[in-house]
Design a protein around this motif. Sequence first.
Motif, PDB file in Angstrom:
ATOM      1  N   GLU A   8      47.456  46.625  71.759  1.00 31.72           N
ATOM      2  CA  GLU A   8      45.927  47.586  71.985  1.00 31.72           C
ATOM      3  C   GLU A   8      45.043  46.734  71.543  1.00 31.72           C
ATOM      4  O   GLU A   8      44.576  46.006  71.346  1.00 31.72           O
ATOM      5  CB  GLU A   8      46.505  48.926  70.521  1.00 31.72           C
ATOM      6  CG  GLU A   8      44.968  49.560  70.133  1.00 31.72           C
ATOM      7  CD  GLU A   8      44.914  50.222  71.540  1.00 31.72           C
ATOM      8  OE1 GLU A   8      44.170  50.330  72.197  1.00 31.72           O
ATOM      9  OE2 GLU A   8      45.743  50.994  71.241  1.00 31.72           O
ATOM     10  N   GLU A  10      41.478  47.764  72.140  1.00 32.48           N
ATOM     11  CA  GLU A  10      40.898  48.404  71.204  1.00 32.48           C
ATOM     12  C   GLU A  10      40.588  48.067  69.500  1.00 32.48           C
ATOM     13  O   GLU A  10      42.086  48.612  69.011  1.00 32.48           O
ATOM     14  CB  GLU A  10      40.196  50.234  71.795  1.00 32.48           C
ATOM     15  CG  GLU A  10      40.061  49.952  72.858  1.00 32.48           C
ATOM     16  CD  GLU A  10      40.236  51.827  73.377  1.00 32.48           C
ATOM     17  OE1 GLU A  10      40.203  52.639  72.150  1.00 32.48           O
ATOM     18  OE2 GLU A  10      39.586  51.707  74.743  1.00 32.48           O
ATOM     19  N   ASP A  40      45.618  42.005  73.620  1.00 32.02           N
ATOM     20  CA  ASP A  40      46.341  41.303  75.429  1.00 32.02           C
ATOM     21  C   ASP A  40      48.254  41.399  75.503  1.00 32.02           C
ATOM     22  O   ASP A  40      48.384  41.296  75.222  1.00 32.02           O
ATOM     23  CB  ASP A  40      45.421  40.889  76.525  1.00 32.02           C
ATOM     24  CG  ASP A  40      45.990  39.873  75.600  1.00 32.02           C
ATOM     25  OD1 ASP A  40      46.781  38.957  75.855  1.00 32.02           O
ATOM     26  OD2 ASP A  40      45.021  39.380  75.440  1.00 32.02           O
ATOM     27  N   ASP A  59      49.656  50.250  74.260  1.00 35.12           N
ATOM     28  CA  ASP A  59      49.367  50.798  74.511  1.00 35.12           C
ATOM     29  C   ASP A  59      48.689  50.835  76.112  1.00 35.12           C
ATOM     30  O   ASP A  59      50.072  49.756  76.601  1.00 35.12           O
ATOM     31  CB  ASP A  59      47.693  50.714  74.658  1.00 35.12           C
ATOM     32  CG  ASP A  59      46.284  51.403  75.011  1.00 35.12           C
ATOM     33  OD1 ASP A  59      46.531  52.162  75.629  1.00 35.12           O
ATOM     34  OD2 ASP A  59      45.080  50.977  74.737  1.00 35.12           O
ATOM     35  N   ILE A  60      49.041  51.702  77.358  1.00 35.49           N
ATOM     36  CA  ILE A  60      48.632  51.315  78.062  1.00 35.49           C
ATOM     37  C   ILE A  60      48.032  51.063  78.865  1.00 35.49           C
ATOM     38  O   ILE A  60      48.130  50.199  80.362  1.00 35.49           O
ATOM     39  CB  ILE A  60      49.437  53.369  78.820  1.00 35.49           C
ATOM     40  CG1 ILE A  60      50.436  53.813  78.802  1.00 35.49           C
ATOM     41  CG2 ILE A  60      49.271  53.088  80.583  1.00 35.49           C
ATOM     42  CD1 ILE A  60      51.045  54.656  79.650  1.00 35.49           C
ATOM     43  N   GLU A  61      46.606  51.779  78.883  1.00 38.20           N
ATOM     44  CA  GLU A  61      45.266  50.502  79.192  1.00 38.20           C
ATOM     45  C   GLU A  61      45.124  49.891  78.192  1.00 38.20           C
ATOM     46  O   GLU A  61      44.448  49.850  77.537  1.00 38.20           O
ATOM     47  CB  GLU A  61      44.404  51.752  79.482  1.00 38.20           C
ATOM     48  CG  GLU A  61      44.289  53.404  80.449  1.00 38.20           C
ATOM     49  CD  GLU A  61      43.138  53.839  79.752  1.00 38.20           C
ATOM     50  OE1 GLU A  61      41.826  54.267  80.530  1.00 38.20           O
ATOM     51  OE2 GLU A  61      42.934  54.534  79.158  1.00 38.20           O
ATOM     52  N   ASN A  66      48.093  46.338  83.033  1.00 39.68           N
ATOM     53  CA  ASN A  66      49.066  47.580  81.877  1.00 39.68           C
ATOM     54  C   ASN A  66      50.041  47.566  81.797  1.00 39.68           C
ATOM     55  O   ASN A  66      50.979  47.149  81.301  1.00 39.68           O
ATOM     56  CB  ASN A  66      48.763  49.147  82.614  1.00 39.68           C
ATOM     57  CG  ASN A  66      49.541  48.962  84.018  1.00 39.68           C
ATOM     58  OD1 ASN A  66      51.620  48.901  83.760  1.00 39.68           O
ATOM     59  ND2 ASN A  66      49.387  49.240  85.462  1.00 39.68           N
ATOM     60  N   THR A  87      48.745  56.371  74.150  1.00 41.94           N
ATOM     61  CA  THR A  87      48.104  56.296  75.422  1.00 41.94           C
ATOM     62  C   THR A  87      46.941  57.453  74.731  1.00 41.94           C
ATOM     63  O   THR A  87      47.788  59.081  74.633  1.00 41.94           O
ATOM     64  CB  THR A  87      49.180  56.049  76.035  1.00 41.94           C
ATOM     65  OG1 THR A  87      47.850  55.692  77.740  1.00 41.94           O
ATOM     66  CG2 THR A  87      49.709  56.988  76.994  1.00 41.94           C
ATOM     67  N   MET A  89      46.876  58.532  78.381  1.00 42.13           N
ATOM     68  CA  MET A  89      47.055  58.606  79.617  1.00 42.13           C
ATOM     69  C   MET A  89      48.268  58.902  79.351  1.00 42.13           C
ATOM     70  O   MET A  89      50.123  58.880  80.128  1.00 42.13           O
ATOM     71  CB  MET A  89      46.825  57.421  80.381  1.00 42.13           C
ATOM     72  CG  MET A  89      45.507  56.830  80.471  1.00 42.13           C
ATOM     73  SD  MET A  89      45.581  55.438  81.128  1.00 42.13           S
ATOM     74  CE  MET A  89      45.910  55.502  82.747  1.00 42.13           C
ATOM     75  N   TYR A  92      50.911  59.135  82.589  1.00 40.54           N
ATOM     76  CA  TYR A  92      51.525  57.996  83.021  1.00 40.54           C
ATOM     77  C   TYR A  92      52.449  57.553  81.949  1.00 40.54           C
ATOM     78  O   TYR A  92      53.800  57.152  82.074  1.00 40.54           O
ATOM     79  CB  TYR A  92      50.983  56.906  82.758  1.00 40.54           C
ATOM     80  CG  TYR A  92      49.364  57.116  84.242  1.00 40.54           C
ATOM     81  CD1 TYR A  92      50.397  56.859  85.600  1.00 40.54           C
ATOM     82  CD2 TYR A  92      47.861  57.085  83.343  1.00 40.54           C
ATOM     83  CE1 TYR A  92      49.080  56.884  86.694  1.00 40.54           C
ATOM     84  CE2 TYR A  92      47.216  57.894  85.319  1.00 40.54           C
ATOM     85  CZ  TYR A  92      47.249  57.514  86.147  1.00 40.54           C
ATOM     86  OH  TYR A  92      46.380  57.258  87.169  1.00 40.54           O
TER      87      TYR A  92
END
Length: 237
Positions: A8, A10, A40, A59-61, A66, A87, A89, A92
């Motif tokens: 993640e 964030e 990342d 996380d996806i974003e 991704n 996520t 999203m 997705y």
Amino acid sequence: MVNIAIVEDEDPAARVLEEFLKRYEREHGGTAFNVSRYRDAETFLSDVAVGGYGIVLMDIELPDMNGMEASKRLRERDADVIIMFVTNMAQYAIKGYEVRAFDFIVKPVTYADFALKLAGALECEKKRRGKTVWVTNKDGRVAMRTTDIKYVEVVQHMLIWHTTHGDVRASGQLSDAEKLLSGEPFAYCNRCYYVNLRFVTALRGHEVYLGDECLVVSRMKRAAFADALNEFLAGGG
């Protein structure tokens, strides 16, 4: 101790997950987590080893790659790790079947939803790790993880426990092994072999393959063995 990775970027979102994991530990005695956080996907993938994590909260974003692509690459090297998408999203996340994702949690994450889905993931992870059984022979008592036992063979009144670490011999009958392995994904392929379905790579006619090793499947046992294998695979084994 369950190793958990949080992927993640964030910080606030990562802190929420870390706090929820600590709260879950407090509320469920005997549950313990070893948590690692990655910002990342590239760093995560370069660091992760096969079997290194039981559960990955992905996380996806992400900034470089991704989470879906990262999960595909992770799955290429670790077929068993439990992947849960976290996520905002949701559209997705339903593609998670492509990487055999266990579940997904929609942001903003609530503890009730998180705890419910984490409990399911932990139960799945527990089954994946198997349990420890003790076998007594002339040398004393030997501990084996059920996930290391490929199959048990009976020769006259001798049991041969074929494991990934070598063979262990002890007196007994297959019914004794069946009792010890209760609740584990084993099935008879004939009256001489009790097979760990985790290791089955193919079932062709009256032959079952465990990698390069081939065992005979009897006519009487084939249907039940095939049913047990299909049930195991359908359950995500």
